[in-house]
Design a protein around this motif. Sequence first.
Motif, PDB file in Angstrom:
ATOM      1  N   THR A  21       5.149  31.175 -31.402  1.00 33.16           N
ATOM      2  CA  THR A  21       4.865  31.524 -30.013  1.00 33.16           C
ATOM      3  C   THR A  21       5.532  32.837 -29.623  1.00 33.16           C
ATOM      4  O   THR A  21       4.915  33.710 -29.003  1.00 33.16           O
ATOM      5  N   GLU A  22       6.786  33.017 -30.004  1.00 34.87           N
ATOM      6  CA  GLU A  22       7.534  34.205 -29.601  1.00 34.87           C
ATOM      7  C   GLU A  22       7.148  35.441 -30.407  1.00 34.87           C
ATOM      8  O   GLU A  22       7.042  36.538 -29.855  1.00 34.87           O
ATOM      9  N   LYS A  23       6.934  35.285 -31.709  1.00 33.16           N
ATOM     10  CA  LYS A  23       6.721  36.448 -32.577  1.00 33.16           C
ATOM     11  C   LYS A  23       5.275  36.921 -32.648  1.00 33.16           C
ATOM     12  O   LYS A  23       5.016  38.104 -32.840  1.00 33.16           O
ATOM     13  N   SER A  24       4.319  35.992 -32.488  1.00 33.72           N
ATOM     14  CA  SER A  24       2.922  36.348 -32.755  1.00 33.72           C
ATOM     15  C   SER A  24       1.993  36.234 -31.561  1.00 33.72           C
ATOM     16  O   SER A  24       0.871  36.748 -31.617  1.00 33.72           O
ATOM     17  N   LEU A  25       2.422  35.576 -30.484  1.00 34.97           N
ATOM     18  CA  LEU A  25       1.482  35.297 -29.400  1.00 34.97           C
ATOM     19  C   LEU A  25       1.909  35.852 -28.046  1.00 34.97           C
ATOM     20  O   LEU A  25       1.152  35.727 -27.080  1.00 34.97           O
ATOM     21  N   PHE A  26       3.054  36.483 -27.957  1.00 36.18           N
ATOM     22  CA  PHE A  26       3.528  37.010 -26.685  1.00 36.18           C
ATOM     23  C   PHE A  26       2.502  37.974 -26.091  1.00 36.18           C
ATOM     24  O   PHE A  26       2.047  38.913 -26.749  1.00 36.18           O
ATOM     25  N   LEU A  27       2.108  37.699 -24.842  1.00 32.69           N
ATOM     26  CA  LEU A  27       1.160  38.483 -24.048  1.00 32.69           C
ATOM     27  C   LEU A  27      -0.288  38.392 -24.530  1.00 32.69           C
ATOM     28  O   LEU A  27      -1.167  39.049 -23.962  1.00 32.69           O
ATOM     29  N   LYS A  28      -0.577  37.590 -25.535  1.00 30.07           N
ATOM     30  CA  LYS A  28      -1.966  37.393 -25.959  1.00 30.07           C
ATOM     31  C   LYS A  28      -2.641  36.393 -25.023  1.00 30.07           C
ATOM     32  O   LYS A  28      -2.007  35.475 -24.485  1.00 30.07           O
ATOM     33  N   THR A  29      -3.951  36.547 -24.823  1.00 25.28           N
ATOM     34  CA  THR A  29      -4.723  35.633 -23.984  1.00 25.28           C
ATOM     35  C   THR A  29      -6.003  35.231 -24.708  1.00 25.28           C
ATOM     36  O   THR A  29      -6.558  35.996 -25.493  1.00 25.28           O
ATOM     37  N   PHE A  30      -6.473  34.013 -24.405  1.00 29.38           N
ATOM     38  CA  PHE A  30      -7.676  33.475 -25.025  1.00 29.38           C
ATOM     39  C   PHE A  30      -8.461  32.676 -23.982  1.00 29.38           C
ATOM     40  O   PHE A  30      -7.908  31.759 -23.370  1.00 29.38           O
ATOM     41  N   PRO A  31      -9.738  32.990 -23.773  1.00 28.91           N
ATOM     42  CA  PRO A  31     -10.546  32.129 -22.905  1.00 28.91           C
ATOM     43  C   PRO A  31     -10.859  30.831 -23.640  1.00 28.91           C
ATOM     44  O   PRO A  31     -11.466  30.847 -24.710  1.00 28.91           O
ATOM     45  N   ILE A  32     -10.420  29.695 -23.102  1.00 32.63           N
ATOM     46  CA  ILE A  32     -10.614  28.425 -23.813  1.00 32.63           C
ATOM     47  C   ILE A  32     -11.669  27.545 -23.140  1.00 32.63           C
ATOM     48  O   ILE A  32     -12.141  26.582 -23.748  1.00 32.63           O
ATOM     49  N   LEU A  33     -12.040  27.866 -21.920  1.00 28.32           N
ATOM     50  CA  LEU A  33     -13.109  27.148 -21.237  1.00 28.32           C
ATOM     51  C   LEU A  33     -13.833  28.112 -20.321  1.00 28.32           C
ATOM     52  O   LEU A  33     -13.197  28.824 -19.543  1.00 28.32           O
ATOM     53  N   THR A  34     -15.159  28.107 -20.423  1.00 26.87           N
ATOM     54  CA  THR A  34     -15.988  28.926 -19.548  1.00 26.87           C
ATOM     55  C   THR A  34     -17.085  28.049 -18.966  1.00 26.87           C
ATOM     56  O   THR A  34     -17.792  27.365 -19.714  1.00 26.87           O
ATOM     57  N   ALA A  35     -17.214  28.050 -17.650  1.00 27.69           N
ATOM     58  CA  ALA A  35     -18.254  27.272 -16.967  1.00 27.69           C
ATOM     59  C   ALA A  35     -19.108  28.229 -16.144  1.00 27.69           C
ATOM     60  O   ALA A  35     -18.647  28.738 -15.118  1.00 27.69           O
ATOM     61  N   ASN A  36     -20.328  28.474 -16.595  1.00 24.61           N
ATOM     62  CA  ASN A  36     -21.183  29.436 -15.899  1.00 24.61           C
ATOM     63  C   ASN A  36     -21.461  29.011 -14.464  1.00 24.61           C
ATOM     64  O   ASN A  36     -21.656  29.847 -13.582  1.00 24.61           O
ATOM     65  N   GLY A  37     -21.477  27.690 -14.220  1.00 29.45           N
ATOM     66  CA  GLY A  37     -21.717  27.189 -12.866  1.00 29.45           C
ATOM     67  C   GLY A  37     -20.464  27.111 -12.022  1.00 29.45           C
ATOM     68  O   GLY A  37     -20.523  26.724 -10.849  1.00 29.45           O
ATOM     69  N   GLY A  38     -19.323  27.457 -12.616  1.00 28.44           N
ATOM     70  CA  GLY A  38     -18.068  27.481 -11.875  1.00 28.44           C
ATOM     71  C   GLY A  38     -17.214  26.247 -12.101  1.00 28.44           C
ATOM     72  O   GLY A  38     -17.676  25.205 -12.564  1.00 28.44           O
ATOM     73  N   ILE A  39     -15.929  26.388 -11.783  1.00 28.64           N
ATOM     74  CA  ILE A  39     -14.986  25.271 -11.825  1.00 28.64           C
ATOM     75  C   ILE A  39     -14.948  24.645 -10.434  1.00 28.64           C
ATOM     76  O   ILE A  39     -14.627  25.306  -9.449  1.00 28.64           O
ATOM     77  N   LYS A  40     -15.296  23.363 -10.350  1.00 31.23           N
ATOM     78  CA  LYS A  40     -15.465  22.721  -9.055  1.00 31.23           C
ATOM     79  C   LYS A  40     -14.132  22.450  -8.366  1.00 31.23           C
ATOM     80  O   LYS A  40     -13.156  22.046  -8.996  1.00 31.23           O
ATOM     81  N   ASP A  41     -14.122  22.687  -7.072  1.00 31.65           N
ATOM     82  CA  ASP A  41     -13.011  22.283  -6.184  1.00 31.65           C
ATOM     83  C   ASP A  41     -11.653  22.791  -6.654  1.00 31.65           C
ATOM     84  O   ASP A  41     -10.624  22.120  -6.467  1.00 31.65           O
ATOM     85  N   ASN A  42     -11.632  23.968  -7.259  1.00 31.89           N
ATOM     86  CA  ASN A  42     -10.381  24.571  -7.736  1.00 31.89           C
ATOM     87  C   ASN A  42      -9.607  23.644  -8.664  1.00 31.89           C
ATOM     88  O   ASN A  42      -8.365  23.620  -8.659  1.00 31.89           O
ATOM     89  N   GLY A  43     -10.316  22.861  -9.467  1.00 31.78           N
ATOM     90  CA  GLY A  43      -9.673  21.921 -10.365  1.00 31.78           C
ATOM     91  C   GLY A  43      -8.841  22.611 -11.433  1.00 31.78           C
ATOM     92  O   GLY A  43      -9.081  23.766 -11.784  1.00 31.78           O
ATOM     93  N   GLN A  44      -7.868  21.877 -11.957  1.00 32.10           N
ATOM     94  CA  GLN A  44      -6.997  22.401 -13.007  1.00 32.10           C
ATOM     95  C   GLN A  44      -6.598  21.284 -13.959  1.00 32.10           C
ATOM     96  O   GLN A  44      -6.674  20.103 -13.628  1.00 32.10           O
ATOM     97  N   PHE A  45      -6.165  21.678 -15.162  1.00 30.87           N
ATOM     98  CA  PHE A  45      -5.522  20.742 -16.071  1.00 30.87           C
ATOM     99  C   PHE A  45      -4.110  20.446 -15.563  1.00 30.87           C
ATOM    100  O   PHE A  45      -3.518  21.244 -14.823  1.00 30.87           O
ATOM    101  N   GLU A  46      -3.568  19.296 -15.993  1.00 32.19           N
ATOM    102  CA  GLU A  46      -2.237  18.904 -15.545  1.00 32.19           C
ATOM    103  C   GLU A  46      -1.156  19.789 -16.153  1.00 32.19           C
ATOM    104  O   GLU A  46      -0.195  20.165 -15.489  1.00 32.19           O
ATOM    105  N   SER A  47      -1.295  20.092 -17.458  1.00 29.46           N
ATOM    106  CA  SER A  47      -0.234  20.834 -18.139  1.00 29.46           C
ATOM    107  C   SER A  47      -0.771  21.398 -19.440  1.00 29.46           C
ATOM    108  O   SER A  47      -1.855  21.034 -19.907  1.00 29.46           O
ATOM    109  N   VAL A  48       0.001  22.309 -20.026  1.00 32.15           N
ATOM    110  CA  VAL A  48      -0.318  22.888 -21.331  1.00 32.15           C
ATOM    111  C   VAL A  48       0.944  22.857 -22.183  1.00 32.15           C
ATOM    112  O   VAL A  48       2.043  23.106 -21.700  1.00 32.15           O
ATOM    113  N   TRP A  49       0.768  22.530 -23.464  1.00 30.58           N
ATOM    114  CA  TRP A  49       1.894  22.418 -24.377  1.00 30.58           C
ATOM    115  C   TRP A  49       1.622  23.220 -25.633  1.00 30.58           C
ATOM    116  O   TRP A  49       0.481  23.364 -26.050  1.00 30.58           O
TER     117      TRP A  49
END
Length: 222
Positions: A171-199
């Motif tokens: 995480t520290e040596k190879s991924l710092f400041l990198k970003t990846f789109p992991i979910l795309t919904a063309n119709g949008g994300i409803k009601d500002n929903g979110q996942f609980e957490s990321v690990w």
Amino acid sequence: VKIRYSGDSIVNGGELVTGREGTITSASIVNNTGLFTVEGIAAATTVNKGGRLNVAPGGTTGNISVIGGLAAVNGKSGATSVGEAGIISGTGTLESLAVKSGGAVSPGNSVGTLNVNTDAAFDKGSVFNVEIAPDFLSADRLAITGTAMLLGGIVNVRLENDTALLSKEVTEKSLFLKTFPILTANGGIKDNGQFESVWPQYNYITATLDYTAKDVILGFNF
């Protein structure tokens, strides 16, 4: 293969295969150590604990219910529901997706994109497994044509084919400041929903999730 025909096809062990020209018009149930491989056409399929469903490229099934088993969709399926201890994976197209508490989505067969033709929903307690490629240039993604309803759920991040979460060193040596789109919904994300957490979460650089109107973006930052 143990198969009983009484309206349904039941696979309790071994492998049942529908060839490219084959069709099963009744429902199928996969139990225990059974494997159901669909190269042609199959109707609705339930995958119970220990069972496996493999929808090959070019194969098509009706609705899928995964309850404690594994389903890899590299062709097409109907509406797909993933329940307790069930896992859906592959690079094919699901008509819709509902991930219940204890169910998991793992796009790709290694790193890849799983597609949803209409809408997708993640319930509280669901799991979204994301793998990052060894070159750190790409990650798993769920591509949804319709809307995404995010009522909770946990995002677990690993390196490709690794069972453990990302290490602090990687995480520290190879991924710092990198970003990846992991979910795309063309119709949008409803009601500002979110996942609980990321690990994983570490004291310094850690996995983060950012949201736009249509995207969930995995990042690594302070």
